[in-house]
Motif scaffolding. Structure first.
Motif, PDB file in Angstrom:
ATOM      1  N   LEU A  99     -75.066 -12.536  19.120  1.00  0.00           N
ATOM      2  CA  LEU A  99     -76.035 -13.559  19.522  1.00  0.00           C
ATOM      3  C   LEU A  99     -77.100 -12.965  20.436  1.00  0.00           C
ATOM      4  O   LEU A  99     -78.294 -13.256  20.292  1.00  0.00           O
ATOM      5  N   THR A 100     -76.691 -12.128  21.363  1.00  0.00           N
ATOM      6  CA  THR A 100     -77.622 -11.515  22.309  1.00  0.00           C
ATOM      7  C   THR A 100     -78.705 -10.722  21.601  1.00  0.00           C
ATOM      8  O   THR A 100     -79.898 -10.878  21.870  1.00  0.00           O
ATOM      9  N   THR A 101     -78.303  -9.859  20.666  1.00  0.00           N
ATOM     10  CA  THR A 101     -79.308  -9.032  19.993  1.00  0.00           C
ATOM     11  C   THR A 101     -80.189  -9.875  19.067  1.00  0.00           C
ATOM     12  O   THR A 101     -81.373  -9.589  18.891  1.00  0.00           O
ATOM     13  N   LEU A 102     -79.631 -10.953  18.502  1.00  0.00           N
ATOM     14  CA  LEU A 102     -80.425 -11.813  17.623  1.00  0.00           C
ATOM     15  C   LEU A 102     -81.433 -12.660  18.390  1.00  0.00           C
ATOM     16  O   LEU A 102     -82.408 -13.138  17.821  1.00  0.00           O
ATOM     17  N   LEU A 103     -81.206 -12.847  19.694  1.00  0.00           N
ATOM     18  CA  LEU A 103     -82.150 -13.582  20.529  1.00  0.00           C
ATOM     19  C   LEU A 103     -83.233 -12.684  21.117  1.00  0.00           C
ATOM     20  O   LEU A 103     -84.201 -13.177  21.696  1.00  0.00           O
ATOM     21  N   SER A 104     -83.079 -11.378  20.953  1.00  0.00           N
ATOM     22  CA  SER A 104     -84.047 -10.446  21.530  1.00  0.00           C
ATOM     23  C   SER A 104     -85.414 -10.581  20.862  1.00  0.00           C
ATOM     24  O   SER A 104     -85.505 -10.797  19.649  1.00  0.00           O
ATOM     25  N   PRO A 105     -86.498 -10.458  21.630  1.00  0.00           N
ATOM     26  CA  PRO A 105     -87.843 -10.488  21.028  1.00  0.00           C
ATOM     27  C   PRO A 105     -88.059  -9.394  19.992  1.00  0.00           C
ATOM     28  O   PRO A 105     -88.942  -9.519  19.140  1.00  0.00           O
ATOM     29  N   THR A 106     -87.268  -8.318  20.054  1.00  0.00           N
ATOM     30  CA  THR A 106     -87.428  -7.236  19.076  1.00  0.00           C
ATOM     31  C   THR A 106     -87.033  -7.679  17.667  1.00  0.00           C
ATOM     32  O   THR A 106     -87.480  -7.093  16.686  1.00  0.00           O
ATOM     33  N   ARG A 107     -86.147  -8.717  17.567  1.00  0.00           N
ATOM     34  CA  ARG A 107     -85.759  -9.303  16.291  1.00  0.00           C
ATOM     35  C   ARG A 107     -85.419  -8.262  15.219  1.00  0.00           C
ATOM     36  O   ARG A 107     -85.830  -8.336  14.071  1.00  0.00           O
ATOM     37  N   GLY A 108     -84.684  -7.240  15.620  1.00  0.00           N
ATOM     38  CA  GLY A 108     -84.248  -6.249  14.650  1.00  0.00           C
ATOM     39  C   GLY A 108     -85.197  -5.104  14.423  1.00  0.00           C
ATOM     40  O   GLY A 108     -84.878  -4.185  13.666  1.00  0.00           O
ATOM     41  N   SER A 109     -86.373  -5.111  15.046  1.00  0.00           N
ATOM     42  CA  SER A 109     -87.332  -4.034  14.803  1.00  0.00           C
ATOM     43  C   SER A 109     -86.859  -2.698  15.370  1.00  0.00           C
ATOM     44  O   SER A 109     -87.377  -1.647  14.979  1.00  0.00           O
TER      45      SER A 109
END
Length: 301
Positions: A119-129
């Motif tokens: 959940l934490t990484t999916l909420l990041s503004p980087t959005r997987g970039s």
């Protein structure tokens, strides 16, 4: 008589302390093969990444592993409860990614996360970039509607139970024995309860026994916050391939409701039969097999 399984986490080949705010450091560790494909791994709420060693030990020959604990977990010292929130964990994640590039060199990397870490990484503004791909184990995400109502009610119950949890233990063996009796942990692979006791407890400052590395109020607070943030994730917005490996959606939930993501057509979704939320420590070989198949498909695309 079969001897007990003993999981011994090896010493890292490199260690780096990352300042994520004025009074909080997070310790990065490097394991495995520095020449291999890089995987970045962290863990679920209240746990520790070394608790996942039965899973990531199967990756050390081929992959460059960067592992770390969330703030106030595992190797990290306990800091402010007030700052222990989902938005703070998101900021920590982004600073850790910057530190990985700085200390170990930038190269394509795969994010391998469980539960609230997903959940934490999916909420990041980087959005997987910042990742070439994601492998997410039983991520704490949920849609609005009936499933969210169930999730929300269960979260409230689990948070209340967590706040009543025993904080101190006379011996690590006491914790391991107690864990083995909890329904949520009865499917763990042999020796994993003992590994949990070594990785999730620390000696008390007064020398009288052991205490949870992540205090119960900290774990409960993240459960409370997760209820609000779990519905904010849009998997379709991710900028990289994603594999979701879930627990068995037909089993009664043991921690929070197991969420069937089979209707999410934007991701590659599988689940492992007869597993719970702690599937990586229940069927580590099967989890690794599914992950390797996905990464091979990504490489061949």
């Amino acid at each position: 008589m079969t001897p007990p399984t003993l999981w011994e986490v090896p010493e890292p080949i490199a260690i780096c302390d990352v300042a994520v705010d004025d009074d909080t450091f997070i310790t990065l560790r490097r394991h495995g093969n520095p020449g291999g494909q890089r995987l970045v791994l962290t863990h679920g709420n209240g746990l520790a990444i070394d608790f996942y060693y039965p899973f990531w030990s199967l990756l050390t020959d081929d992959f460059d592993l960067i592992v770390y604990d969330l703030r106030n977990h595992g190797w990290n010292a306990v800091s402010s409860l007030q700052a222990h929130t989902l938005p703070t964990l998101v900021r920590d994640h982004d600073r850790i990614l910057e530190a990985i590039d700085h200390h170990y060199g930038a190269k394509p990397q795969v994010g391998v996360f469980h539960s609230v870490a997903a959940l934490t990484t999916l909420l990041s503004p980087t959005r997987g970039s910042k990742y070439s791909a994601y492998v997410l184990f039983d991520p704490t995400v949920c849609k609005r509607g009936d499933s969210f109502e169930e999730f929300d009610a269960a979260s409230e119950r689990v948070a209340a139970m967590t706040r009543r949890r025993t904080q101190r233990f006379r011996a690590r063996s006491e914790f391991a024995e107690l864990l083995s009796l909890v329904p949520a942990f009865q499917r763990l692979a042999p020796g994993v309860c003992e590994l949990a006791a070594r990785t999730m407890l620390r000696e008390c400052a007064d020398g009288e026994g052991y205490e949870l590395r992540c205090p119960r109020d900290y774990e409960a607070q993240i459960i409370d916050y997760g209820r609000a943030f779990a519905v904010l994730v849009d998997l379709a917005s991710l900028r990289c391939p994603i594999k979701v490996i879930g627990a068995d959606p037909t089993l009664p939930f043991s921690y929070l409701p197991t969420l069937d993501l089979g209707d999410v057509v934007t991701v590659d979704y599988d689940f492992l039969p007869e597993t719970t939320h702690f599937l990586q420590m229940e069927q580590p070989g099967e989890c690794v097999k599914l992950m390797r198949e996905f990464l091979a498909e990504c490489a061949g695309a």
